[in-house]
Design a protein around this motif. Structure first.
Motif, PDB file in Angstrom:
ATOM      1  N   ALA A  85       0.826  -1.204   0.000  1.00  0.00           N
ATOM      2  CA  ALA A  85       0.000   0.000   0.000  1.00  0.00           C
ATOM      3  C   ALA A  85       0.861   1.255   0.000  1.00  0.00           C
ATOM      4  N   PHE A  86       1.934   1.248   0.776  1.00  0.00           N
ATOM      5  CA  PHE A  86       2.823   2.409   0.831  1.00  0.00           C
ATOM      6  C   PHE A  86       3.499   2.644  -0.521  1.00  0.00           C
ATOM      7  N   THR A  87       4.000   1.568  -1.137  1.00  0.00           N
ATOM      8  CA  THR A  87       4.686   1.695  -2.423  1.00  0.00           C
ATOM      9  C   THR A  87       3.739   2.178  -3.516  1.00  0.00           C
ATOM     10  N   PHE A  88       2.517   1.669  -3.503  1.00  0.00           N
ATOM     11  CA  PHE A  88       1.553   2.064  -4.525  1.00  0.00           C
ATOM     12  C   PHE A  88       1.259   3.560  -4.461  1.00  0.00           C
ATOM     13  N   THR A  89       1.086   4.081  -3.260  1.00  0.00           N
ATOM     14  CA  THR A  89       0.769   5.503  -3.132  1.00  0.00           C
ATOM     15  C   THR A  89       1.959   6.393  -3.490  1.00  0.00           C
ATOM     16  N   LEU A  90       3.170   5.862  -3.432  1.00  0.00           N
ATOM     17  CA  LEU A  90       4.331   6.629  -3.857  1.00  0.00           C
ATOM     18  C   LEU A  90       4.482   6.639  -5.373  1.00  0.00           C
ATOM     19  N   LEU A  91       4.182   5.495  -5.994  1.00  0.00           N
ATOM     20  CA  LEU A  91       4.387   5.369  -7.435  1.00  0.00           C
ATOM     21  C   LEU A  91       3.235   5.958  -8.248  1.00  0.00           C
ATOM     22  N   MET A  92       2.048   5.933  -7.655  1.00  0.00           N
ATOM     23  CA  MET A  92       0.866   6.392  -8.371  1.00  0.00           C
ATOM     24  C   MET A  92       0.384   7.716  -7.792  1.00  0.00           C
ATOM     25  N   ASP A  93      -0.489   8.364  -8.540  1.00  0.00           N
ATOM     26  CA  ASP A  93      -1.117   9.591  -8.056  1.00  0.00           C
ATOM     27  C   ASP A  93      -1.971   9.255  -6.844  1.00  0.00           C
TER      28      ASP A  93
END
Length: 483
Positions: free
Chosen positions: A410-418
């Motif tokens: 979840a943390f990585t997704f929010t960093l990579l995506m808007d």
């Protein structure tokens, strides 16, 4: 051996029975999923179904004063409240706000009508958890087989992860009120979740979740400050325009926001982790009180949000983000700073309790689907926090792997995506697809696979079946329309 090892209250939940030898090779004794109860000399002995009724029953056998009974009740309560507070997470609050913004008070009656629906669904999980002493996935694996367990677990894990991504996204949006970047706010969220898991204590997770989730009661204050008109509310209670597609869509969204599959799976496993004694009837009554209070509270919060937005003089045609809520709550509170402060505490508190529930549910579900026993190891009095964490990880590697992967993903997704990526469609799809099989699986197990004294009554059984069928048809219809 046991008295030297188990120096504090601990539990071994979620499995019919297990041997201590798996974790303590020098011991050869079987424990059932019950509480370790305190003995008169201050140490702890293992309770079982034949000669002890667990620590909660021991409390009941002692002082029968109202203070003692109150303590017993409060000691058992928690899983139902946690599940219900997590039910009103960020996306659900936005759904309630959207209902008030577009249709005024027309959906208020639905919020009230969903209280018994929510209670009925959660009561099934409490009944099964107390009587069978294991989580939903563990029951499926034992009664039906590992294939059936994985057929339910796979979409359930997906729903937990997507829900967690939504919580991260909304927390990130909320903290932008104060200029906090997404990576910083979500780093704090991830660290909090991992710290809760590192303690190895369900009690810590429950206390943290309840403390943060109770911030939602702030919406009761705004409801009265918005001063909704009684005549308008009365008109809305009798107005139900099912011929309007937009209204039907929000009806479906509100129903889907009430019965979350991960919420049901969490409560059943949480009850097992909480521990039960031999007096199952007594503990089932307490679980019903816990669930009833939680159902009233969560639907009260949804109704309060709807009333606040509906009564606001500055309604918006659409409420899709927390920034839209700032405009509405500024008109209610008379100050933008106050609106941001209230929304920050209430929304982040709602999202955090939901995140705790979702990560625990994902970890428990994966652990049970793999057929592994879940044991909570008690801390030694002279152990350091690091040593306790290492012991917990060694004892339950699958739990901590699943928990960490969910948080890191979840943390990585929010960093990579808007951060503003809308995951509501995917989340709604998973919940809509998974809700019917989960709710009817729980219904079947509670109606036909429990001892006679605990099975659902004939009339109640079929009334609940019809209610769940109607809710399932709404969810399936919405999934078909979206996809």
């Amino acid at each position: 051996i046991l008295r030297s090892r188990f120096r504090s209250l601990s539990i071994i939940p979620n499995v019919p029975s297990m041997t201590v030898k798996k974790f303590f090779p020098e011991a050869d004794i079987e424990l059932t999923p019950r509480l370790l109860s305190s003995s008169s000399d201050g140490e702890h002995e293992v309770s079982n179904d034949s000669d002890n009724s667990g620590s909660l029953s021991s409390m009941a056998d002692g002082d029968r004063s109202w203070v003692s009974r109150l303590r017993q009740t409060l000691a058992f309560m928690g899983p139902g409240l946690m599940a219900c507070l997590a039910d009103t997470d960020g996306p659900c609050l936005l759904t309630a706000a959207q209902s008030g913004a577009q249709w005024g008070y027309a959906l208020l009656a639905l919020q009230l009508a969903l209280v018994p629906v929510l209670f009925s669904a959660q009561e099934l999980t409490a009944r099964l958890g107390i009587v069978r002493g294991m989580g939903m996935t563990a029951m499926l694996r034992q009664d039906v087989g590992p294939i059936a367990a994985w057929l339910v677990s796979a979409p359930l894990l997906a729903a937990c992860v997507l829900g967690l991504l939504s919580e991260f996204s909304i927390i990130g949006q909320t903290m932008t009120f104060w200029g906090v970047p997404v990576w910083a706010s979500n780093s704090a969220v991830s660290l909090t979740l991992l710290t809760v898991a590192a303690t190895g204590s369900y009690a810590v997770a429950e206390i943290a979740g309840l403390a943060m989730g109770i911030c939602q009661v702030a919406f009761f204050l705004t409801m009265f400050m918005a001063a909704p008109k009684l005549d308008s509310m009365a008109d809305g209670l009798v107005r139900f325009p099912l011929d309007q597609p937009g209204f039907v869509k929000l009806v479906t969204a509100n129903i889907g926001a009430v019965i979350m599959p991960w919420m049901l799976a969490y409560q059943q496993s949480a009850i097992c982790n909480k521990g039960v004694g031999q007096d199952r009837q007594r503990h089932l009554q307490l679980a019903r009180i816990d669930t009833g209070l939680g159902s009233l509270l969560t639907q009260g919060v949804m109704a309060a949000m709807l009333l606040t937005v509906a009564a606001s003089s500055k309604q918006l045609g659409s409420v899709s983000t927390v920034h839209d809520l700032v405009v509405i709550f500024t008109s209610v509170l008379g100050n933008e700073f106050r609106a941001k402060m209230l929304l920050t505490f209430a929304i982040i508190g709602a999202c955090m309790v939901a995140a705790i529930v979702q990560t625990l549910c994902a970890a428990w579900t994966f652990e049970q689907a793999m057929g592994r026993a879940t044991a909570t190891l008690p801390p030694e009095s002279d152990e350091s926090a690091v040593l306790r964490m290492v012991q917990n990880v060694r004892a339950r590697p699958l739990f901590y792997v699943a928990y960490t992967v969910a948080c890191a993903g979840a943390f990585t997704f929010t960093l990579l995506m808007d951060n503003a990526v809308d995951l509501s469609v995917w989340t709604e799809f998973c919940n809509g697809v998974l809700m019917p099989p989960v709710i009817f699986t729980l219904w079947y197990l509670a109606a036909f696979r429990l001892p006679p004294e605990y099975t659902l009554g004939i009339c109640y059984r079929w009334i609940v079946f019809v209610v769940f069928l109607v809710c399932s048809l709404f969810c399936v219809g919405e999934v078909r329309e979206e996809w």
